[in-house]
Design an enzyme around this catalytic site. Sequence first.
Site, PDB file in Angstrom:
ATOM      1  N   MET A 128      42.331  38.084  39.111  1.00 31.97           N
ATOM      2  CA  MET A 128      42.790  36.853  39.747  1.00 31.97           C
ATOM      3  C   MET A 128      42.307  36.785  41.201  1.00 31.97           C
ATOM      4  O   MET A 128      42.034  35.721  41.731  1.00 31.97           O
ATOM      5  CB  MET A 128      44.319  36.881  39.703  1.00 31.97           C
ATOM      6  CG  MET A 128      44.981  35.781  40.426  1.00 31.97           C
ATOM      7  SD  MET A 128      45.264  34.449  39.320  1.00 31.97           S
ATOM      8  CE  MET A 128      46.608  35.152  38.388  1.00 31.97           C
ATOM      9  N   PHE A 129      42.211  37.955  41.839  1.00 30.94           N
ATOM     10  CA  PHE A 129      41.964  37.985  43.274  1.00 30.94           C
ATOM     11  C   PHE A 129      40.574  38.437  43.668  1.00 30.94           C
ATOM     12  O   PHE A 129      40.189  38.313  44.816  1.00 30.94           O
ATOM     13  CB  PHE A 129      42.999  38.915  43.946  1.00 30.94           C
ATOM     14  CG  PHE A 129      44.356  38.302  43.958  1.00 30.94           C
ATOM     15  CD1 PHE A 129      44.837  37.691  45.101  1.00 30.94           C
ATOM     16  CD2 PHE A 129      45.146  38.290  42.822  1.00 30.94           C
ATOM     17  CE1 PHE A 129      46.077  37.083  45.108  1.00 30.94           C
ATOM     18  CE2 PHE A 129      46.390  37.688  42.820  1.00 30.94           C
ATOM     19  CZ  PHE A 129      46.858  37.083  43.963  1.00 30.94           C
ATOM     20  N   ASP A 163      53.103  46.036  40.187  1.00 31.51           N
ATOM     21  CA  ASP A 163      52.252  45.466  39.134  1.00 31.51           C
ATOM     22  C   ASP A 163      51.712  46.553  38.211  1.00 31.51           C
ATOM     23  O   ASP A 163      50.538  46.562  37.852  1.00 31.51           O
ATOM     24  CB  ASP A 163      51.107  44.663  39.737  1.00 31.51           C
ATOM     25  CG  ASP A 163      50.454  43.728  38.699  1.00 31.51           C
ATOM     26  OD1 ASP A 163      51.095  43.460  37.657  1.00 31.51           O
ATOM     27  OD2 ASP A 163      49.321  43.289  38.920  1.00 31.51           O
ATOM     28  N   LYS A 190      36.480  40.424  36.425  1.00 33.56           N
ATOM     29  CA  LYS A 190      37.033  39.487  37.392  1.00 33.56           C
ATOM     30  C   LYS A 190      38.532  39.501  37.235  1.00 33.56           C
ATOM     31  O   LYS A 190      39.039  39.327  36.123  1.00 33.56           O
ATOM     32  CB  LYS A 190      36.543  38.072  37.033  1.00 33.56           C
ATOM     33  CG  LYS A 190      35.472  37.554  37.938  1.00 33.56           C
ATOM     34  CD  LYS A 190      35.202  36.104  37.583  1.00 33.56           C
ATOM     35  CE  LYS A 190      33.913  35.637  38.217  1.00 33.56           C
ATOM     36  NZ  LYS A 190      33.579  34.289  37.772  1.00 33.56           N
TER      37      LYS A 190
HETATM   38  N1  ATP Z   1      37.808  52.146  41.064  1.00 32.02           N
HETATM   39  C1  ATP Z   1      37.515  51.517  39.925  1.00 32.02           C
HETATM   40  N2  ATP Z   1      36.690  52.088  39.022  1.00 32.02           N
HETATM   41  C2  ATP Z   1      36.404  51.447  37.853  1.00 32.02           C
HETATM   42  N3  ATP Z   1      36.897  50.239  37.505  1.00 32.02           N
HETATM   43  C3  ATP Z   1      37.693  49.608  38.367  1.00 32.02           C
HETATM   44  C4  ATP Z   1      38.033  50.200  39.626  1.00 32.02           C
HETATM   45  N4  ATP Z   1      38.859  49.350  40.271  1.00 32.02           N
HETATM   46  C5  ATP Z   1      39.024  48.280  39.464  1.00 32.02           C
HETATM   47  N5  ATP Z   1      38.324  48.420  38.322  1.00 32.02           N
HETATM   48  C6  ATP Z   1      38.287  47.478  37.166  1.00 32.02           C
HETATM   49  O1  ATP Z   1      38.467  46.157  37.630  1.00 32.02           O
HETATM   50  C7  ATP Z   1      39.694  45.605  37.101  1.00 32.02           C
HETATM   51  C8  ATP Z   1      40.344  44.712  38.155  1.00 32.02           C
HETATM   52  O2  ATP Z   1      40.677  45.481  39.302  1.00 32.02           O
HETATM   53  P1  ATP Z   1      41.975  45.170  40.162  1.00 32.02           P
HETATM   54  O3  ATP Z   1      43.152  45.121  39.231  1.00 32.02           O
HETATM   55  O4  ATP Z   1      42.052  46.119  41.298  1.00 32.02           O
HETATM   56  O5  ATP Z   1      41.599  43.704  40.702  1.00 32.02           O
HETATM   57  P2  ATP Z   1      42.470  42.367  40.779  1.00 32.02           P
HETATM   58  O6  ATP Z   1      41.579  41.294  41.334  1.00 32.02           O
HETATM   59  O7  ATP Z   1      43.735  42.611  41.499  1.00 32.02           O
HETATM   60  O8  ATP Z   1      42.708  42.089  39.236  1.00 32.02           O
HETATM   61  P3  ATP Z   1      43.950  41.412  38.474  1.00 32.02           P
HETATM   62  O9  ATP Z   1      44.140  40.064  39.049  1.00 32.02           O
HETATM   63  O10 ATP Z   1      43.480  41.392  37.018  1.00 32.02           O
HETATM   64  O11 ATP Z   1      45.111  42.326  38.659  1.00 32.02           O
HETATM   65  C9  ATP Z   1      40.549  46.826  36.681  1.00 32.02           C
HETATM   66  O12 ATP Z   1      41.454  46.549  35.624  1.00 32.02           O
HETATM   67  C10 ATP Z   1      39.458  47.793  36.238  1.00 32.02           C
HETATM   68  O13 ATP Z   1      39.103  47.537  34.899  1.00 32.02           O
END
Ligand code: ATP
Length: 381
Positions: free
Chosen positions: A71-72, A188, A69
């Site tokens: 933040m978004f 980021d 999970k």
């Molecule tokens: N294509 C992918 N394949 C495998 N794992 C993934 C993939 N995309 C995202 N993840 C996992 O999910 C996590 C969160 O993804 P992402 O950073 O895109 O989401 P977010 O909601 O913006 O998260 P944050 O708020 O932590 O930045 C990544 O750090 C990774 O561990």
Amino acid sequence: MFAEDDDDDMFAEDPKDDHPSHASAMAVPQPQELDISMMDNWDDPEGYYNVRLGELINGRYHVTQTLGKGMFSAVVRATDSKTNKLVAIKIIRQNDTMRKAGMKEIDILEQLHEADPEDKKHVIKFERYFEHKGHLCMVFENLSLNLREVLKKFGRDVGLNLGAIRAYAQQIFLGLSLMRKCNILHADLKPDNLLVSEQLNVLKVCDLGSASSASDNEITPYLVSRFYRAPEIILGIPYDYAIDVWSIGCTLFELYTGKILFTGRNNNQMLRSIMECRGKYPPKLLRRGSLAHLHFDDMLNFHGTEEDKITGRLVTKIVDFKKPTRDIKTRLMGKGTRGMSDVEVKDLQSFVDFLDRCLSLNPEKRCTPTEALKHPFLTRK
Ligand SMILES: Nc1ncnc2c1ncn2[C@@H]1O[C@H](COP(=O)(O)OP(=O)(O)OP(=O)(O)O)[C@@H](O)[C@H]1O
């Protein structure tokens, strides 16, 4: 994505124990579409979609694992029944601002894909998006681990070897050169947002959720996760692509040492940590910073805030930085190079020089992705 309010930065002093993305492996039920009669609330109180292992979403994706999970969003791994391949699906939280940010991310991913249709530039491949029970869902190629997880698994406290760092840096800077060509700032970059394949050899830049066009660079002192935040952001100086190069400089140091390069509980402490390592900020640049007055007086003395050890209150003191006390070379080579071959010592020196170029205090002097790709540290085979 980055946290708007710095208090919400997603990891504390030691991020190793604090990252939310832990894959959960459990027996997965047969694919099944959920319907209203089975459940009347898909979301948790915070607007995350309540993912169920085994659920078939969009009539196509069989969810097999939760990946974490952010933040978004919540990210899940699923099998695409159309291609039989694994994908990662980012399910955006139900919230108008987040949905809007998701649509912006999609727009940027599509621009990047158009500029690199053969997928050679190491930016995560975005496949498609759809709507599921009121949530925006984005489908990506599946990768294995992010670099924070790699560091934890293979390099706890000691870091990765320079060969691995070189291979990752080459791929990261190819990604940055594509973004630069498309006039996009990632904003980021950090180990969590760099993903690698199962064999650990292919790297992709991911999470374009904070990315924007380079012309939209409004002054906002909390852009980029704190430890990877370039000083020009903190000082309120108009910023550009160089902020991403700074974040990568910090990331590569951390990958090699297992230690965070610059730490601080707030922007003021970050400036202090940066100056302890990189020296005083050039006065000409300080004068351009619309937020510099928050940290420097008219004579350009730095006012550092720290917690009083007895009262626990924040106190402000003038701090002078005559000579950096914790410079990169000392931190990387200070323990001596005994036991290293001449070739290894030269390689480490070249890495020090490379980081020096990525972490120039003056963003105009910082190397560009193209220059980085030509640096001896990266061209050496
Ligand atoms: N294509 C992918 N394949 C495998 N794992 C993934 C993939 N995309 C995202 N993840 C996992 O999910 C996590 C969160 O993804 P992402 O950073 O895109 O989401 P977010 O909601 O913006 O998260 P944050 O708020 O932590 O930045 C990544 O750090 C990774 O561990």
